[in-house]
Each structure stands twice: as C-alpha cells, then as structure tokens.
Design an enzyme around this catalytic site. Structure first.
Site, mmCIF file in Angstrom:
data_model
loop_
_atom_site.group_PDB
_atom_site.id
_atom_site.type_symbol
_atom_site.label_atom_id
_atom_site.label_comp_id
_atom_site.label_asym_id
_atom_site.label_seq_id
_atom_site.Cartn_x
_atom_site.Cartn_y
_atom_site.Cartn_z
ATOM 1 N N PHE A 436 0.871 -1.181 0.000
ATOM 2 C CA PHE A 436 0.000 0.000 0.000
ATOM 3 C C PHE A 436 0.906 1.228 0.000
ATOM 4 O O PHE A 436 1.992 1.183 0.572
ATOM 5 C CB PHE A 436 -0.859 0.047 1.279
ATOM 6 N N ASP A 438 0.727 3.605 1.808
ATOM 7 C CA ASP A 438 1.004 3.937 3.217
ATOM 8 C C ASP A 438 2.293 3.283 3.712
ATOM 9 O O ASP A 438 2.839 3.697 4.724
ATOM 10 C CB ASP A 438 -0.144 3.447 4.101
ATOM 11 N N ILE A 440 5.047 2.849 1.805
ATOM 12 C CA ILE A 440 6.194 3.179 0.941
ATOM 13 C C ILE A 440 7.304 3.835 1.771
ATOM 14 O O ILE A 440 8.465 3.828 1.391
ATOM 15 C CB ILE A 440 5.770 4.104 -0.223
ATOM 16 N N HIS A 482 -4.398 2.399 4.949
ATOM 17 C CA HIS A 482 -4.618 1.725 3.664
ATOM 18 C C HIS A 482 -5.291 2.656 2.676
ATOM 19 O O HIS A 482 -6.011 2.213 1.799
ATOM 20 C CB HIS A 482 -5.482 0.465 3.849
#
Ligand SMILES: Cc1ncc(C[n+]2csc(CCOP(=O)(O)OP(=O)(O)O)c2C)c(N)n1
Length: 692
Positions: A436, A438, A440, A482
């Site tokens: 996701f 989120d 990274i 997410h």
C-alpha cells in the site's frame, strides 16, 4: 596521497574528503583479488581499494577537486565515491554517501547473480525494435559468467560490500544480511572496524562488533582478522573469496584497523581523538615494509619505489589542479537516459477484445512482459504463488513463471525498493511492489537516496531500470493506513518517473512504456479503480489493448475536449487517477460537458505542460483536482505554475480541490467521506469557479 592532501589543505578542503590512511592493508588485499566480472561497493574511505582496482592517483584527484573529467561523476559527487563500468575492472554501481545504505543495492546485485544462476542464460530476447534492445536492461550484461563451469573453476562473480563498523548498526544493513542468508547469496561484507563512528566510539554505539553481530544471521559465516596486516588480510580474503566463488554463500570479514587520518577533511582528529598514539602503533605501513624486506625486497629498492611514487602523486596533483572544471551546461545532463518509447503505438481498442477491469490490465501486461523477457521478474510482499498479491494483481504469475521469477519478500520495503539498483546493474528488469502507498515510507529512503540519483551521480553510467508498483488511494473505509495518497512526496524526488493512470488501457500502455524505459518508474494504481467497484468508476474498465500497445510518458489525455467559447464561461479541469472520474461525473451531472475540458495527466512526471497550458489559455479558467490534502501538494504547485504561465488569459484564479488538510484518513465512513473529495464536492467547486 593523504600526506599530500594534508600539505595542500587549503586547496583540497574546498570539497570534503576522507582517506583510507590506516585501513590500506585490507583494502589492497581485497582489491587485488577482484576480477572484472565482480561487483564492488567501496565505502567512502576506500581510496586505497580503488587504487588496487587499477585506478590512478590522477583519476581519484579529479574527483577530489570535482573536475569535469572525474571518471566517476563528472564533478558531481565527493572524493572516493566511485561508479565505474570499465571492462577491465570490477564493476562499481553508484552508491550514495549515506552510510550503510549501500548494503541493500549490493545485496541486490548478489540476488541478481543468483537469479542468473537459477534461471539460466538470458539471450537477446525478441523486442519491439533495435533501439529498445540497446536500451533494455540486458544491454551489455554477459550472463554466461554465471555458468556452472565458472563456479567449478572458481571464477564465478562475487559482490563485495564495504562497510564501516558504525554503519553496521543501521536497520537497512539488517535487511540486507537477512536476505543474503535467506537466499544464500554470493556476497562478501567487508567491515573495517576502526572503533569509531565520527566522534562516538564503539562503547557508545554498539553492544557487539560486526563479527559477533553476524552470528545472529544463520548462514552468514564470519571471520575476524587484523586488517592492518597485509599478508594476514590477503590470505584470509583469498580463502573467503574462493569459497564464495565456488559455494555461492555470504561471508563477513571483520577487519580491525586503526584510523590514522581525520574522519574527513572537515572533522579533524585533533579535536576529539584520545587514542592516536595507540592507533599509530598499529600503522599497517611499517608492517608491510617489514613483510617486503622478509620476502626478498631490499631497503634501497623500497626507498626508490617510495620516491618514485611520491613524484607521481605530486605530478598527478599538479595536473589535476589544472584540469578543466565542469561548465554550467553540464548541470543539465544525464538526469535520465533516453527512453525509446516516445509515441503511442499498437492498438488501444482491438476489435473483438474483451472489456477488462483495471487490475487485470496490469496483470496481463506483466504476464506478456514476463513471457517475452526472461530478465523480467516480479517480487514484493505476498505476490508469490499462494496469494498472487493482496489485490490478486499478480495472480497466477508464479504458477506460470516459477518461484525464481515471481516471489515473496519479507516485510522489507527498503530492500524491495533498493535491491532494484543491484538487479538492474546486472541486466535484469525488476518489477517490484509495496503493498500500500502507506507503506512506501520505509522504502522511500532507498528510492530517494540510491534509486533516483544513480543515473545523475554516475554521469549516466548506472541508470536504475525498474518499476515500482504502488496501490494507492482511498475508498470503502480503508482507514488511516490503507488509504493515503503520496504523490506529492514522490513528485518531489527528481530522477524518477511517475505514472498515475485512471483506467486500465492507460495502465497497460504505461506499464509497457515503463518496462522499456531504462529509468526508474513508479506506477501509482488507485485501488478504488482496480475493479471499478466504487460507484461512478465504470470508466476505469477498458477493452484490453493489444500486446504491442505502448503509451509514452508525458502525454496527457484531453478526454473531454471543448471549443473555445466567447459568450459562456468555460473551464479546464486538470486531474489524474480518481480525480478523472469525479471530474467526468461532475460535468455530466451538471449537464455542462460542453463547457468543461478535462485533462487526464496520466503521468505526473514527466508532465505534459504544453497540453495543460494550451487548454487553460483557451478556456480562461482552471481547476486542479486531487485526492491529496491540497496544502503544499503537487496539485497546488501545478496550480501556481499554470497561474504564472496563463495569467493574462485567466478570468479567475486557478483553483484547487483536494482532501481536507488533516493528518490521516479516518476509518469511520462518515469521517472518510468528509475527508476526501467526491463528485458532489467537485460539482460545487466547478460552480464556484465558473461563477467567479
Ligand atoms: C545515514 C547517514 N547518517 C549520517 C551520516 C554522517 N556520517 C558520515 S560518516 C559517519 C560515520 C561512519 O562511521 P563508520 O561507518 O564506522 O566509518 P569510518 O568513518 O569510521 O570509516 C557518519 C555518521 C551519513 N553519511 N549517513
């Protein structure tokens, strides 16, 4: 050289540098034993290692003085920060100046070696054209060096990753070690332990040394040596290297060394070192001299060599001082290497082809690529055979192409992203995923520090050819971890390309373009569009484009085009991803499709400014629609740019609509709805801009 730099401190300290003084014995012992097929990641303190690879003092001094002909970076990066692709020397991919961060790219090279060994030789694959063939990942990598025969004969390539003792405590180094043992990779970690960080010493910064730490990684065999003793170092390195060449498994050499010079030219030893006398008693140079005398050299011969070297070093320095500086125009080269995909080609909507959802367009694109190119592989969390990705975006790929080419990784975003530097450096084309957007963040360091700058700082020698797929965006109560959008962070990283498609056909065409692009590409894939389940997103499904369909980066799509009109107010909406659907639905529901031009950017970098400005100059008004919180965003910056360029043509300020400026997207559906834009909110904003 270290003495000469010190004697000419005024001139050389313009640019920061560190020397290997005290660390030379183990560095030279190692450097002498590497072969041209090996890959090396020397540390910033490893100028002696570079000399032992065959670089000259003059070569190094060109970088010391940041000259145009610095063979590594053309004056772009610091002393002893090499990157080299010479046929007769070990290959040196670019690495940053961030300590420890090289462990992941280096381990990525070793993982690439293993891939070649498992998958077998990669011949020239059928490609779209000769230009592409030249630019594809596999251009000049000879995978035959990985034959079984080379392993038996003991000349199979290895990777060397050099680290300082203080950098071993960094988290990313643990990710690298973990993968090295998990996959049994042919890599040597050389840790030069001088007991110092900068001014912090071993007692303050570590509970165990690198030799002891290695014991926590099952299968990482470690040896501890006196790195200031040349013969001991040479023999230990010889044994370890031969074992790696034949047995293909990781090793760590922990070499004790004294640091006899400054930490760097800017941080001076006299300020804080309390151990200099003891350190000097371990100087490797008198040890080497003694060893030479015991092995057939005589005093006179050594003095002659010293005198001769002194002259050479001195002359090199004078010559380097006279060498040309880069020109201002040299700033602008090699941020990217050219991509062969510059035009839309192939069939976007082939007759009789099926209509498919967006997630399948990506899946089919990857499948076609993997079938055609053995150098193409896919890895990330849960993409392997058991699940095929949490969005089933890789479903069936492992079954079709095997576990060597499609595999799960641990939860290691830094490794997933950073290992592509190494994979790409051995001619492979990794497609990787973070689960996701989120998540990274742990990978962002590698993306920024290593991936994005490799091409520029190696002066075009080491572009990183990779694709990072990132499911992104909010829908259906995904909640705070997410749902996030991250494109403004990414567009702030120069040196990567970024796609954000709004529909399946674009995603397939852009995925293909990304594959043949020799540069790093991030593809943001809105998970609310994957199956067109969100009301109003049917437009994301497409007839599946043909196998040879490619869509170049940097070409926006005017998907709703209008005429110039004098007697009614008109508007351009500039948007991407989910915004495209909000904009299309809003203009339709308002019944004013003939007054609103809608531009789908398709790629955020490169950005098709020409299409944007042309449209805004025609319509006289502009609204930028984004899913991100609007403050300090990509959208806000773009709005500013449009304003600057189109000011004389505007009848209203360029406006922006995005999410509310709150720290996270809350879980509760009412709060989520309040947070993010919608067709309804875009409608109201359109009316506001039109009535301005
Ligand atoms: C990620 C990161 N943090 C901080 C720094 C600043 N820095 C440069 S060198 C250094 C110390 C490194 O010590 P070590 O790895 O033991 O190498 P040595 O200088 O002793 O050879 C630090 C903290 C950096 N370059 N990178």
């Amino acid at each position: 050289m270290a003495e000469l730099y010190e004697a000419n401190f005024k001139q050389v300290s313009k640019y920061v540098h560190a020397t290997s003084r005290g660390h030379e014995a183990v560095q030279i012992a190692l450097g002498m034993q590497l072969l041209p097929q090996d890959y090396a990641f020397p540390y910033y303190r490893d100028d002696a290692m570079l000399l032992s690879f065959g670089l000259t003092p003059y070569d190094l001094m060109l970088q010391l003085l940041a000259k145009k002909d610095d063979p590594f970076s053309g004056g772009r990066t610091y002393y002893a920060h090499p990157s080299l692709r010479d046929a007769d020397k070990p290959k040196i991919p670019h690495q940053s100046s961030a300590t420890g961060m090289q462990a992941i790219p280096a381990t990525g090279v070793a993982m690439g070696f293993k891939y070649h060994e498992n998958v077998g030789p990669i011949e020239d694959t059928a490609t779209l054209s000769d230009t592409i063939k030249k630019l594809e990942g596999n251009f000049d990598y000879d995978s035959s060096v990985h034959s079984e025969d080379s392993r038996i004969r003991g000349n199979a390539p290895i990777v060397v990753c050099s680290l300082g003792d203080a950098s071993v405590t960094e988290g990313e180094v643990a990710e690298a070690f973990q993968m090295a043992v998990l996959k049994r990779l042919p890599i040597l970690y050389l840790v030069q332990d001088n007991d110092w960080d900068i001014s912090a010493n071993a007692a303050e910064i570590r509970a165990q040394n690198a030799f002891e730490y290695a014991k926590g990684f099952k299968g990482l065999e470690a040896v501890s040596i006196d790195g200031a003793n040349f013969i001991e170092s040479y023999e230990a390195v010889e044994k370890v290297i031969m074992t790696i060449r034949k047995e293909r498994r990781p090793f760590l050499i922990h070499a004790k060394v004294p640091l006899l010079n400054h930490h760097t030219s800017g941080v001076r030893m006299e300020w804080y070192r309390d151990d200099l006398e003891e350190a000097r008693s371990r100087d490797p140079y008198p040890v080497l001299k003694k060893q030479l005398l015991e092995n057939g050299f005589d005093e006179k011969e050594l003095l002659e060599i010293e005198a001769q070297i002194e002259i050479e070093v001195e002359q090199s320095f004078r010559k380097a001082q006279q060498a040309e500086d880069p020109k201002p125009a040299d700033l602008f080269t090699n941020d990217f290497v050219p991509t062969p995909i510059t035009e839309e080609k192939g069939e976007r909507s082939p007759e009789g082809a099926e209509k498919v959802v967006m997630v399948d367009c990506a899946l089919f694109a990857v499948e076609e690529l993997m079938r055609k190119h053995k150098e193409c592989l896919l890895y990330g969390q849960d993409v392997g055979a058991r699940l095929g990705g949490v969005f089933r975006e890789a479903a069936t790929l492992a079954q079709k192409f095997g576990d060597d080419r499609v595999f799960n990784t641990p939860i290691q975003e830094a490794f997933i992203v950073g290992s592509t530097v190494g994979m790409s450096a051995v001619g492979l084309k990794p497609i990787v995923e973070v689960q996701f957007a989120d998540y990274i963040w742990p990978g962002l360091n590698q993306l920024f520090t290593e991936v994005s700058r490799s091409c520029y700082l190696s002066d075009g020698k080491w572009p990183v050819s990779m694709i990072l797929r990132v499911p992104i965006g909010a829908y259906g109560s995904g909640g705070p971890y997410h749902s996030s959008s991250v494109e403004s962070i990414l567009t702030n990283i120069r040196g990567i390309k970024i796609a954000y498609p709004s529909n399946g056909a674009d995603l397939k065409g852009l995925m293909k373009a990304a594959y043949y692009d020799p540069n790093p590409v991030v593809i943001l894939e809105h998970k609310g569009l994957y199956w067109s389940k969100v009301p109003g997103t049917k437009g994301a499904t497409s007839v599946e484009p043909s196998e040879d369909y490619v869509l170049p980066f940097g070409k926006a799509w005017v998907l709703q085009e209008i005429w110039k009109q004098e007697n009614v107010e008109t508007l351009t909406i500039v948007t991407y991803g989910m915004g495209v659907h909000w904009a299309m639905n809003a203009s339709e529901e308002l019944g004013i499709k003939d007054r609103i031009e809608i531009i789908d950017l398709r790629t955020l970098f490169p950005l098709d400014e020409e299409t944007i400005m042309k449209s805004v100059k025609k319509t006289g008004k502009c609204l930028v629609v984004t899913e991100e919180p609007s403050d300090n965003s990509f959208a806000r910056a773009l709005a500013g740019k449009i304003q600057e360029e189109c000011f004389k043509f505007l009848d209203a300020p360029v406006m922006t609509i995005g999410s509310e400026n709150m720290p996270a997207i809350p879980l509760n559906s009412i709060l989520e709805e309040t947070m993010i834009p919608s067709t309804e909110k875009v409608k109201q904003k359109i009316i506001q801009v039109l009535n301005y």
